[in-house]
Motif scaffolding. Structure first.
Motif, PDB file in Angstrom:
ATOM      1  N   ALA A  32     -65.500   9.985  18.764  1.00  0.00           N
ATOM      2  CA  ALA A  32     -65.635   8.999  17.693  1.00  0.00           C
ATOM      3  C   ALA A  32     -66.628   7.937  18.167  1.00  0.00           C
ATOM      4  CB  ALA A  32     -64.286   8.359  17.404  1.00  0.00           C
ATOM      5  N   ILE A  33     -67.426   7.388  17.219  1.00  0.00           N
ATOM      6  CA  ILE A  33     -68.466   6.429  17.624  1.00  0.00           C
ATOM      7  C   ILE A  33     -68.373   5.159  16.792  1.00  0.00           C
ATOM      8  CG2 ILE A  33     -70.954   6.047  17.958  1.00  0.00           C
ATOM      9  CD1 ILE A  33     -70.361   8.497  19.429  1.00  0.00           C
ATOM     10  N   PHE A  34     -68.470   4.024  17.461  1.00  0.00           N
ATOM     11  CA  PHE A  34     -68.660   2.758  16.769  1.00  0.00           C
ATOM     12  C   PHE A  34     -70.134   2.397  16.905  1.00  0.00           C
ATOM     13  CE2 PHE A  34     -64.204   2.879  17.606  1.00  0.00           C
ATOM     14  CZ  PHE A  34     -63.628   2.223  16.530  1.00  0.00           C
ATOM     15  N   ALA A  35     -70.782   2.124  15.779  1.00  0.00           N
ATOM     16  CA  ALA A  35     -72.213   1.801  15.841  1.00  0.00           C
ATOM     17  C   ALA A  35     -72.428   0.401  15.278  1.00  0.00           C
ATOM     18  CB  ALA A  35     -73.022   2.824  15.054  1.00  0.00           C
ATOM     19  N   GLU A  36     -73.092  -0.434  16.082  1.00  0.00           N
ATOM     20  CA  GLU A  36     -73.413  -1.778  15.620  1.00  0.00           C
ATOM     21  C   GLU A  36     -74.842  -1.790  15.086  1.00  0.00           C
ATOM     22  OE1 GLU A  36     -74.093  -6.422  16.937  1.00  0.00           O
ATOM     23  OE2 GLU A  36     -74.044  -4.882  18.484  1.00  0.00           O
ATOM     24  N   PHE A  37     -74.987  -2.163  13.818  1.00  0.00           N
ATOM     25  CA  PHE A  37     -76.313  -2.354  13.232  1.00  0.00           C
ATOM     26  C   PHE A  37     -76.578  -3.846  13.262  1.00  0.00           C
ATOM     27  CE2 PHE A  37     -76.933   1.916  11.518  1.00  0.00           C
ATOM     28  CZ  PHE A  37     -75.631   2.427  11.542  1.00  0.00           C
ATOM     29  N   TYR A  38     -77.603  -4.260  14.013  1.00  0.00           N
ATOM     30  CA  TYR A  38     -77.834  -5.699  14.172  1.00  0.00           C
ATOM     31  C   TYR A  38     -79.304  -5.999  13.977  1.00  0.00           C
ATOM     32  CZ  TYR A  38     -79.829  -4.718  18.780  1.00  0.00           C
ATOM     33  OH  TYR A  38     -80.620  -4.258  19.802  1.00  0.00           O
ATOM     34  N   LYS A  63     -65.190   7.001  27.150  1.00  0.00           N
ATOM     35  CA  LYS A  63     -66.386   7.576  26.527  1.00  0.00           C
ATOM     36  C   LYS A  63     -66.247   8.984  25.932  1.00  0.00           C
ATOM     37  CE  LYS A  63     -70.139   5.102  28.883  1.00  0.00           C
ATOM     38  NZ  LYS A  63     -70.803   4.482  27.726  1.00  0.00           N
ATOM     39  N   PRO A  64     -65.600   9.903  26.636  1.00  0.00           N
ATOM     40  CA  PRO A  64     -65.548  11.245  26.028  1.00  0.00           C
ATOM     41  C   PRO A  64     -64.794  11.263  24.699  1.00  0.00           C
ATOM     42  CG  PRO A  64     -64.946  11.315  28.365  1.00  0.00           C
ATOM     43  CD  PRO A  64     -65.004   9.873  27.970  1.00  0.00           C
ATOM     44  N   ALA A  65     -63.938  10.259  24.468  1.00  0.00           N
ATOM     45  CA  ALA A  65     -63.180  10.219  23.213  1.00  0.00           C
ATOM     46  C   ALA A  65     -63.791   9.249  22.219  1.00  0.00           C
ATOM     47  CB  ALA A  65     -61.726   9.827  23.488  1.00  0.00           C
ATOM     48  N   VAL A  66     -64.335   8.147  22.721  1.00  0.00           N
ATOM     49  CA  VAL A  66     -64.898   7.129  21.826  1.00  0.00           C
ATOM     50  C   VAL A  66     -66.019   6.396  22.546  1.00  0.00           C
ATOM     51  CG1 VAL A  66     -63.100   5.458  22.484  1.00  0.00           C
ATOM     52  CG2 VAL A  66     -64.392   5.103  20.381  1.00  0.00           C
ATOM     53  N   ASP A  67     -67.123   6.192  21.840  1.00  0.00           N
ATOM     54  CA  ASP A  67     -68.278   5.572  22.483  1.00  0.00           C
ATOM     55  C   ASP A  67     -68.847   4.477  21.575  1.00  0.00           C
ATOM     56  OD1 ASP A  67     -70.050   5.190  24.532  1.00  0.00           O
ATOM     57  OD2 ASP A  67     -70.905   7.213  24.460  1.00  0.00           O
ATOM     58  N   LEU A  68     -69.579   3.557  22.185  1.00  0.00           N
ATOM     59  CA  LEU A  68     -70.202   2.474  21.422  1.00  0.00           C
ATOM     60  C   LEU A  68     -71.707   2.696  21.366  1.00  0.00           C
ATOM     61  CD1 LEU A  68     -68.391  -0.730  22.790  1.00  0.00           C
ATOM     62  CD2 LEU A  68     -67.668   0.841  20.988  1.00  0.00           C
ATOM     63  N   THR A  92     -73.338  -5.354  11.347  1.00  0.00           N
ATOM     64  CA  THR A  92     -72.365  -4.500  10.675  1.00  0.00           C
ATOM     65  C   THR A  92     -71.939  -3.435  11.675  1.00  0.00           C
ATOM     66  OG1 THR A  92     -73.330  -4.785   8.487  1.00  0.00           O
ATOM     67  CG2 THR A  92     -72.068  -2.764   8.841  1.00  0.00           C
ATOM     68  N   ILE A  93     -70.626  -3.287  11.821  1.00  0.00           N
ATOM     69  CA  ILE A  93     -70.159  -2.218  12.710  1.00  0.00           C
ATOM     70  C   ILE A  93     -69.554  -1.124  11.856  1.00  0.00           C
ATOM     71  CG2 ILE A  93     -68.576  -1.591  14.565  1.00  0.00           C
ATOM     72  CD1 ILE A  93     -69.017  -4.235  15.794  1.00  0.00           C
ATOM     73  N   LYS A  94     -69.954   0.089  12.127  1.00  0.00           N
ATOM     74  CA  LYS A  94     -69.427   1.224  11.379  1.00  0.00           C
ATOM     75  C   LYS A  94     -68.746   2.193  12.323  1.00  0.00           C
ATOM     76  CE  LYS A  94     -72.172   1.171   7.283  1.00  0.00           C
ATOM     77  NZ  LYS A  94     -72.116   2.099   6.157  1.00  0.00           N
ATOM     78  N   PHE A  95     -67.677   2.770  11.797  1.00  0.00           N
ATOM     79  CA  PHE A  95     -66.924   3.741  12.570  1.00  0.00           C
ATOM     80  C   PHE A  95     -67.264   5.142  12.079  1.00  0.00           C
ATOM     81  CE2 PHE A  95     -62.959   6.335  12.894  1.00  0.00           C
ATOM     82  CZ  PHE A  95     -62.917   6.435  14.268  1.00  0.00           C
ATOM     83  N   PHE A  96     -67.669   5.995  12.977  1.00  0.00           N
ATOM     84  CA  PHE A  96     -67.935   7.404  12.663  1.00  0.00           C
ATOM     85  C   PHE A  96     -66.894   8.227  13.378  1.00  0.00           C
ATOM     86  CE2 PHE A  96     -72.022   7.009  10.572  1.00  0.00           C
ATOM     87  CZ  PHE A  96     -72.399   5.731  10.954  1.00  0.00           C
ATOM     88  N   HIS A  97     -66.008   8.879  12.610  1.00  0.00           N
ATOM     89  CA  HIS A  97     -65.010   9.688  13.290  1.00  0.00           C
ATOM     90  C   HIS A  97     -65.703  10.908  13.898  1.00  0.00           C
ATOM     91  CE1 HIS A  97     -64.949  12.394   9.850  1.00  0.00           C
ATOM     92  NE2 HIS A  97     -64.831  11.324   9.077  1.00  0.00           N
ATOM     93  N   ALA A  98     -64.996  11.543  14.842  1.00  0.00           N
ATOM     94  CA  ALA A  98     -65.559  12.728  15.478  1.00  0.00           C
ATOM     95  C   ALA A  98     -65.872  13.761  14.403  1.00  0.00           C
ATOM     96  CB  ALA A  98     -64.570  13.296  16.487  1.00  0.00           C
ATOM     97  N   TYR A  99     -66.898  14.532  14.602  1.00  0.00           N
ATOM     98  CA  TYR A  99     -67.331  15.592  13.681  1.00  0.00           C
ATOM     99  C   TYR A  99     -67.685  15.040  12.299  1.00  0.00           C
ATOM    100  CZ  TYR A  99     -65.351  18.383  17.418  1.00  0.00           C
ATOM    101  OH  TYR A  99     -65.072  18.900  18.656  1.00  0.00           O
ATOM    102  N   SER A 100     -68.276  13.833  12.268  1.00  0.00           N
ATOM    103  CA  SER A 100     -68.734  13.286  10.989  1.00  0.00           C
ATOM    104  C   SER A 100     -69.787  14.208  10.397  1.00  0.00           C
ATOM    105  CB  SER A 100     -69.332  11.893  11.195  1.00  0.00           C
ATOM    106  OG  SER A 100     -68.302  10.942  11.331  1.00  0.00           O
ATOM    107  N   LYS A 101     -69.774  14.295   9.055  1.00  0.00           N
ATOM    108  CA  LYS A 101     -70.715  15.182   8.348  1.00  0.00           C
ATOM    109  C   LYS A 101     -72.078  14.507   8.244  1.00  0.00           C
ATOM    110  CE  LYS A 101     -67.896  18.530   7.013  1.00  0.00           C
ATOM    111  NZ  LYS A 101     -66.566  17.965   7.127  1.00  0.00           N
ATOM    112  N   PRO A 102     -73.151  15.311   8.063  1.00  0.00           N
ATOM    113  CA  PRO A 102     -74.498  14.748   7.987  1.00  0.00           C
ATOM    114  C   PRO A 102     -74.636  13.665   6.906  1.00  0.00           C
ATOM    115  CG  PRO A 102     -74.613  17.123   8.192  1.00  0.00           C
ATOM    116  CD  PRO A 102     -73.161  16.783   8.071  1.00  0.00           C
ATOM    117  N   GLU A 103     -73.868  13.793   5.800  1.00  0.00           N
ATOM    118  CA  GLU A 103     -74.016  12.786   4.748  1.00  0.00           C
ATOM    119  C   GLU A 103     -73.176  11.538   5.034  1.00  0.00           C
ATOM    120  OE1 GLU A 103     -72.899  15.828   4.455  1.00  0.00           O
ATOM    121  OE2 GLU A 103     -70.921  15.851   3.518  1.00  0.00           O
TER     122      GLU A 103
END
Ligand code: FAD
Length: 516
Positions: A32-38, A63-68, A92-103
């Protein structure tokens, strides 16, 4: 590059997103990934960046389970990415669960706090409520039960099950579970204080507390100085037989002793060895400098400062000090704006003919021995040399608290053969060296930056399995250095760390030979 202009660099534990890697990082990831758009010009983003960085250091084992990750939307080349993800406000921080789809455009994640602990707990919540498919590296986070424990070793091939007994609201069990996810032969589960059968059976009265359950059916209390996350994780990661995934187990003492290439010298980890310091000087002056045929400009100034702090503060044997003084005199008398390495080499070699002026040839590592020839050694010696110098400068009542650190920064920048190390170190120095205004803060600055490097390198290829990177000194080595805040978060007691460093790197703690 864009990455360098932004608020984060490669030295941070944050994945730097670019138009090229954004797909591969966020989409279909096993973590799973947390992405900060700044935007690098936005004040809130600037204020939040140190929080995000320390959060990233805090959960680096996860990290292997969740990364920033982070991306600078103020960069022209990133603008398309930010638009595609519908970013209108920064950060803005967005959460992308593991195996997020391209869209997938991610889910909004509100980071309204600057409290690393609260952010970390929100991340645990997100993981615990993760939809299927679950990130494969993420261990179960829900509380365990008597039934699961009864058949645990039938279903799990581990040597230990660590049970963390705690109240429903506590996050320690889940945090420690994640802290251990990269370690083999140990599993961690939380047990709620309401699980009365188990609580009564083991006579558990303290929450939190941690018990080790073995395949033989024994339960033993895990001994720690303080019942808190950091202490549990540290102790569990070091249980006999527990190794980091993908790392070979530590080499045993008899294998080390029978390593005929270079016989292993037993040493005391609470001491500093003159053999390591002199080996470091040998390598630095005879090998690293020799890579520069002519030394001029900035490099010459770096060399001058380096030799000058060595002459002032290196607590060396008289013969070595005489050699450093000759070298210093040669550099001081230098009229042109360059010097050839040959001229330096002449001083190093000529001195060998005189009995009272010499730097031993070759290396003889003791406290910096590696379990394999490519591990530890010179970079280990370099760190120790500079810790010794900052401590000696504080003791000698110099006038410029930055003198040693500036010389180290310049040496590393001009000469240190590990280029990536030099870049990372320069970034750290650029960020905060200017805040060092006392000799005490110079000693502590180097200690805390060295720990940042340890945090980043834990589990890396350059880590010696026999000498795992830890936040140093460990709770065993200096119990008083570690404490917790009211909310249970780990806190370094700097007022105890400073005297510890002053004593560890003092001249009276340097052994002249390894035999002692
Ligand atoms: P080291 O980290 O070298 O530490 C040596 C000894 O110092 C330890 O055994 C311990 O006794 C003591 N010590 C440990 N932590 C502390 C502390 N916080 N304060 C005081 N003493 C401590 N390698 C990379 O792969 N990437 C890099 O970016 C990188 N950057 C580096 C930057 C510099 C300036 C230096 C000198 C080295 C760098 N290295 C880097 C090398 C890396 O940090 C280690 O030196 C190397 O991996 C050997 O590790 P070690 O186990 O011997 O312990």
């Amino acid at each position: 590059s864009a990455a360098e202009a932004g608020l984060y660099t490669a030295s941070d534990q944050v994945v730097l997103l670019t138009p090229e890697n954004v797909e591969s990082v966020l989409i279909n990831s096993t973590a799973a990934i947390f992405a900060e758009f700044y935007a690098s010009w936005c004040g809130h983003c600037i204020a939040f960046s140190p929080v995000y960085k320390s959060l990233a250091r805090d959960i680096t084992e996860w990290k292997p389970a969740v990364d920033l990750a982070a991306i600078d939307c103020a960069e022209d080349e990133n603008r398309k990415v930010c638009t595609a993800f519908g970013i209108r406000a920064y950060p803005t921080i967005k959460f992308f669960h593991a195996y997020s789809k391209p869209e997938s455009r991610g889910q909004a994640f509100k980071a309204t706090t600057h409290d690393v602990r609260v952010l970390r707990q929100r991340i645990v919540d997100k993981l615990e409520n993760h939809e299927e498919p679950w990130p494969p590296a993420c261990p179960p986070l829900e509380p365990t039960s008597q039934t699961e424990i009864d058949s645990f070793f039938e279903n799990n091939n581990v040597q230990y099950l660590a049970l963390i007994f705690e109240d429903t609201k506590s996050y320690i069990g889940r945090e420690v579970t994640l802290d251990l996810l990269q370690f083999e032969t140990v599993a961690v589960r939380r047990v709620l204080s309401t699980e009365s059968a188990l609580v009564t059976k083991l006579g558990v009265t303290e929450f939190p507390s941690c018990y080790l359950y073995s395949p033989q059916g024994n339960f033993t209390r895990l001994e720690v100085n303080i019942e808190a996350r950091t202490f549990y994780s540290y102790a569990l990661q070091r249980l006999p037989g527990v190794t980091r995934s993908g790392k070979p187990p530590p080499v045993t003492a008899d294998v080390l002793a029978n390593n005929t290439q270079e016989p292993w010298k037993p040493f005391n980890q609470y001491k500093v060895y003159m053999a390591d310091l002199e080996s470091t000087l040998h390598f630095s002056l005879r090998v690293e400098l020799a890579a520069h045929t002519v030394i001029k400009g900035e490099a010459l100034s770096s060399l001058n400062d380096y030799i000058s702090v060595l002459v002032k503060y290196f607590p060396g044997r008289p013969v070595v000090m005489n050699l450093l003084k000759s070298l210093n005199a040669r550099l001081q008398n230098q009229t042109g704006d360059e010097i050839s390495y040959e001229a330096i080499g002449e001083i190093l070699d000529n001195s060998a003919q005189s009995a009272d002026t010499a730097l031993p040839e070759g290396v003889r590592w003791v406290g910096c021995q590696g379990s394999q020839p490519h591990l530890r050694r010179y970079p280990c010696g370099m760190w120790i040399l500079f810790h010794v110098l900052t401590v000696q400068a504080k003791n000698s009542g110099g006038t410029d608290p930055k003198e040693v650190l500036s010389a180290m920064r310049k040496y590393v920048h001009s000469f240190f053969g590990c280029t990536l190390c030099a870049e990372h170190f320069e970034t750290m120095a650029g960020e905060s060296l200017s805040g060092v205004n006392t000799f005490s803060s110079a000693v502590l600055w180097l200690w805390s930056r060295h720990n940042r490097v340890n945090n980043r390198l834990a589990g890396a290829l350059s880590e010696d399995p026999n000498f795992p990177k830890i936040q140093w000194p460990s709770p065993e080595t200096c119990p008083a250095c570690h404490s917790v805040k009211d909310n249970g978060e780990h806190r370094w007691s700097q007022e105890k760390v400073l005297p510890f460093l002053m004593s560890h790197f003092s001249s009276s703690n340097i052994l002249p030979d390894y035999l002692e």
